[in-house]
Enzyme design. Structure first.
Site, short mmCIF file in Angstrom:
data_model
loop_
_atom_site.label_atom_id
_atom_site.label_comp_id
_atom_site.label_asym_id
_atom_site.label_seq_id
_atom_site.Cartn_x
_atom_site.Cartn_y
_atom_site.Cartn_z
N ARG A 1 0.84 -1.19 0.00
CA ARG A 1 0.00 0.00 0.00
C ARG A 1 0.89 1.26 0.00
O ARG A 1 2.08 1.18 0.28
CB ARG A 1 -0.91 0.02 1.24
CG ARG A 1 -2.03 -1.01 1.18
CD ARG A 1 -2.79 -1.09 2.48
NE ARG A 1 -2.00 -1.66 3.55
CZ ARG A 1 -2.41 -1.79 4.81
NH1 ARG A 1 -3.61 -1.37 5.14
NH2 ARG A 1 -1.63 -2.33 5.72
N LYS B 1 2.31 1.76 7.30
CA LYS B 1 2.72 0.96 8.47
C LYS B 1 3.60 1.77 9.40
O LYS B 1 4.16 2.80 9.01
CB LYS B 1 3.50 -0.29 8.02
CG LYS B 1 2.70 -1.25 7.18
CD LYS B 1 1.43 -1.71 7.84
CE LYS B 1 1.64 -2.84 8.81
NZ LYS B 1 0.36 -3.39 9.29
N TYR C 1 -0.24 4.36 10.74
CA TYR C 1 -0.56 3.36 11.78
C TYR C 1 0.69 3.15 12.63
O TYR C 1 1.80 3.05 12.09
CB TYR C 1 -0.92 2.00 11.16
CG TYR C 1 -2.27 1.94 10.49
CD1 TYR C 1 -3.45 2.16 11.20
CD2 TYR C 1 -2.39 1.61 9.13
CE1 TYR C 1 -4.70 2.08 10.57
CE2 TYR C 1 -3.63 1.54 8.51
CZ TYR C 1 -4.77 1.78 9.25
OH TYR C 1 -6.00 1.70 8.62
N HIS D 1 0.25 1.34 16.20
CA HIS D 1 -0.04 0.22 17.11
C HIS D 1 1.05 0.12 18.19
O HIS D 1 1.64 -0.92 18.40
CB HIS D 1 -0.18 -1.11 16.34
CG HIS D 1 -1.35 -1.10 15.39
ND1 HIS D 1 -2.65 -1.19 15.83
CD2 HIS D 1 -1.41 -0.98 14.05
CE1 HIS D 1 -3.47 -1.13 14.79
NE2 HIS D 1 -2.74 -0.99 13.70
N GLU E 1 -4.82 4.60 14.09
CA GLU E 1 -5.72 3.67 14.78
C GLU E 1 -6.41 4.26 16.00
O GLU E 1 -7.37 3.68 16.50
CB GLU E 1 -4.98 2.37 15.16
CG GLU E 1 -3.93 2.50 16.25
CD GLU E 1 -2.55 2.90 15.73
OE1 GLU E 1 -2.44 3.26 14.54
OE2 GLU E 1 -1.59 2.87 16.51
N SER F 1 -11.18 -2.89 8.03
CA SER F 1 -12.11 -3.93 8.47
C SER F 1 -13.08 -4.28 7.34
O SER F 1 -13.45 -5.44 7.15
CB SER F 1 -12.91 -3.48 9.69
OG SER F 1 -12.11 -3.52 10.85
N ASP G 1 -5.49 -10.61 14.70
CA ASP G 1 -4.62 -9.51 15.17
C ASP G 1 -4.89 -9.14 16.62
O ASP G 1 -4.12 -8.40 17.22
CB ASP G 1 -4.73 -8.29 14.24
CG ASP G 1 -6.13 -7.73 14.16
OD1 ASP G 1 -7.09 -8.45 14.48
OD2 ASP G 1 -6.27 -6.55 13.78
N VAL H 1 -4.49 -14.95 8.47
CA VAL H 1 -3.54 -13.93 8.03
C VAL H 1 -3.81 -12.62 8.78
O VAL H 1 -4.93 -12.12 8.81
CB VAL H 1 -3.64 -13.71 6.50
CG1 VAL H 1 -2.75 -12.56 6.05
CG2 VAL H 1 -3.27 -15.00 5.77
N1 LIG Z 1 -6.76 -9.85 9.95
C1 LIG Z 1 -6.88 -8.66 9.42
O1 LIG Z 1 -6.24 -8.35 8.41
C2 LIG Z 1 -7.83 -7.66 10.01
C3 LIG Z 1 -8.19 -6.51 9.30
C4 LIG Z 1 -9.13 -5.65 9.87
C5 LIG Z 1 -9.67 -5.93 11.14
N2 LIG Z 1 -9.27 -7.04 11.81
C6 LIG Z 1 -9.81 -7.43 13.14
O2 LIG Z 1 -11.13 -7.95 13.01
C7 LIG Z 1 -11.76 -7.89 14.28
C8 LIG Z 1 -13.19 -7.34 14.14
O3 LIG Z 1 -13.11 -5.97 13.76
P1 LIG Z 1 -14.43 -5.08 13.56
O4 LIG Z 1 -13.95 -3.79 12.96
O5 LIG Z 1 -15.49 -5.83 12.86
O6 LIG Z 1 -14.88 -4.84 15.06
P2 LIG Z 1 -16.31 -4.32 15.57
O7 LIG Z 1 -16.09 -3.73 16.92
O8 LIG Z 1 -16.96 -3.50 14.51
O9 LIG Z 1 -17.18 -5.66 15.73
C9 LIG Z 1 -16.94 -6.63 16.70
C10 LIG Z 1 -18.27 -7.29 17.05
O10 LIG Z 1 -18.00 -8.44 17.85
C11 LIG Z 1 -19.10 -8.57 18.72
N3 LIG Z 1 -18.81 -9.52 19.79
C12 LIG Z 1 -18.10 -9.33 20.93
N4 LIG Z 1 -18.09 -10.47 21.67
C13 LIG Z 1 -18.82 -11.38 20.97
C14 LIG Z 1 -19.20 -12.74 21.21
N5 LIG Z 1 -18.83 -13.37 22.31
N6 LIG Z 1 -19.93 -13.37 20.27
C15 LIG Z 1 -20.31 -12.74 19.14
N7 LIG Z 1 -20.00 -11.45 18.88
C16 LIG Z 1 -19.27 -10.80 19.78
C17 LIG Z 1 -19.36 -7.14 19.17
O11 LIG Z 1 -20.64 -6.99 19.76
C18 LIG Z 1 -19.21 -6.39 17.85
O12 LIG Z 1 -20.44 -6.24 17.17
C19 LIG Z 1 -10.86 -7.01 15.14
O13 LIG Z 1 -10.07 -7.84 15.96
C20 LIG Z 1 -9.98 -6.30 14.12
O14 LIG Z 1 -8.73 -5.90 14.68
C21 LIG Z 1 -8.35 -7.89 11.27
#
Ligand SMILES: NC(=O)c1ccc[n+]([C@@H]2O[C@H](COP(=O)([O-])OP(=O)(O)OC[C@H]3O[C@@H](n4cnc5c(N)ncnc54)[C@H](O)[C@@H]3O)[C@@H](O)[C@H]2O)c1
Length: 371
Positions: free
Chosen positions: A15, A75, A94, A96, A118, A134, A270, A298
């Site tokens: 990016r 990053k 970012y 972190h 962030e 996300s 993450d 990933v």
């Molecule tokens: N791997 C990647 O490349 C990548 C990229 C972007 C985001 N993420 C990660 O994805 C995750 C989700 O991000 P988001 O933006 O959707 O967050 P978000 O806060 O919008 O959504 C999280 C949801 O999880 C729900 N939740 C909490 N506990 C729960 C349970 N026990 N059962 C069911 N649902 C539950 C919450 O109520 C909320 O609606 C985060 O950890 C974020 O860091 C990872």
């Protein structure tokens, strides 16, 4: 202001923090933009496009850091960039911080102004510079999950959309936030039978209003998850409890109750992952198998689709970057509370409580550094 856009040097990061369209916006406002040669290549932008938009191309990263008052990046700066950072230089990227103490120490020592994407936060608690990634990861989760359901890569051999006369695949989405919503929409669009689980009832009510008919909303608890994973083909982990590790909603013993070739995509990797058997993987080697269940974990999913991710990210960051350039960081942070929340380290002082707490460092109130 003089703005510098270095090429990202972290492994597999394609990016770039500014597009030619963004460079034009800065140029129109009489700012000077220096872009490191080939910085935009991985996202589909060549040097000529930046030059046509008014930017100047520099051949080395050293030159960019030396000249810029504000560095915009994607990053966090990696170790070889630390000595290039100057006192009072504004870094907008970012960071972190809480996950890496040496970076925090290095930025304190640099005396730079570190404004982290962030932690820019709107009044409703949402994080406008994290949402686009996300959205990308949520949509990608289904694309990747569908791919790894194929038999040659050890999946169940199920086509998510089915065909006339054959039932579609079943997708279980744990968490109905940004990632979960985008994943559910993609899976529904492919024709899968989708269930989205959350513990937030108002959120489930909202989702039930806006989702297509092939998406069910279900309250999340262990009993229901144990039951549903037995006959679902693809499970997406998308839960988040802000500020803590993700809860382990699928434990190791549950894998034996799933059908061989079931695919688990843990987007929450993450934050430690929401499956007990999750460990972070990379785009070079994205999956592993435990008990015949395919895991895709990933940690930087958007990195695989830089042409889309760069546009999604810069659409969100550019308005803030323009404010910083137009007003200077102090005035911009005085005028804009969401932006002020992005300040983490300022001239050697930690001004973000979470970062100070993470490493037991002295905390300075952000109000004291923007006067
Ligand atoms: N791997 C990647 O490349 C990548 C990229 C972007 C985001 N993420 C990660 O994805 C995750 C989700 O991000 P988001 O933006 O959707 O967050 P978000 O806060 O919008 O959504 C999280 C949801 O999880 C729900 N939740 C909490 N506990 C729960 C349970 N026990 N059962 C069911 N649902 C539950 C919450 O109520 C909320 O609606 C985060 O950890 C974020 O860091 C990872």
């Amino acid at each position: 202001m003089i703005i510098g856009v270095p090429k990202e040097i972290k492994t597999n990061e394609n990016r770039v923090a500014l597009t030619p369209a963004g460079a034009l916006e800065f140029s129109k406002r009489k700012h000077t933009v220096y872009v490191q040669s080939t910085a935009g290549e991985g996202s589909g932008f060549d040097d000529d496009e930046y030059e046509a938009a008014g930017a100047k191309i520099m051949s080395t990263i050293e030159e960019v850091y030396a000249v810029a008052e504000m560095i915009i990046k994607v990053k966090e700066p990696i170790e070889q960039e630390w000595p290039l950072i100057k006192p009072d230089q504004l870094l907008f990227t970012y960071f972190h911080f809480a996950s890496y103490e040496p970076l925090t120490e290095a930025m304190i020592k640099s005396k730079a102004i570190c404004l982290a994407y962030e932690t820019v936060e709107l009044s409703d608690g949402s994080l406008p510079l994290l949402i686009p990634m996300s959205e990308v990861a949520g949509r990608m989760a289904i694309q990747e999950g569908a791919k790894y359901l194929e038999k040659p890569v050890k999946g169940r051999g199920v086509l998510l959309g089915g065909v006339p006369g054959v039932a579609p695949g079943k997708v279980l989405v744990l968490g109905g936030g940004i990632v979960g919503t985008q994943a559910a929409k993609m899976a529904a669009g492919l024709g899968a039978e989708v269930s989205i689980l959350d513990i937030n009832l108002p959120r489930l009510r909202y989702l039930s209003e806006v989702m297509p008919p092939n998406v069910n909303t279900i309250f999340s608890n262990e009993y229901t998850i144990r039951k549903m994973i037995r006959d679902h083909d693809l499970v997406i982990g998308a839960v988040l409890i802000p500020g803590t590790k993700a809860p382990k909603l699928i434990t190791a013993d549950m894998l034996q109750t799933m059908r061989p070739g079931t695919v688990l995509v843990d987007v929450a990797v993450d934050q430690g992952g929401c499956f007990e058997t999750t460990h972070p993987t990379t785009h070079d080697n994205p999956t592993y198998i435990i008990d015949h269940v395919v895991h895709y974990c990933v940690a930087n999913m958007p990195g695989a689709v830089p042409a889309t991710s760069t546009l999604a990210l810069t659409n969100a960051t550019l308005p803030y970057a323009l404010q910083l350039a137009n007003k200077g960081w102090k005035q911009a942070c005085q005028d804009n509370l969401p932006l002020r929340k992005g300040l983490n380290v300022v001239s050697g002082k930690v001004v973000y409580q979470g970062v100070a707490d993470a490493f037991n460092l002295d905390y300075t109130n952000v109000e004291d550094v923007i006067v």
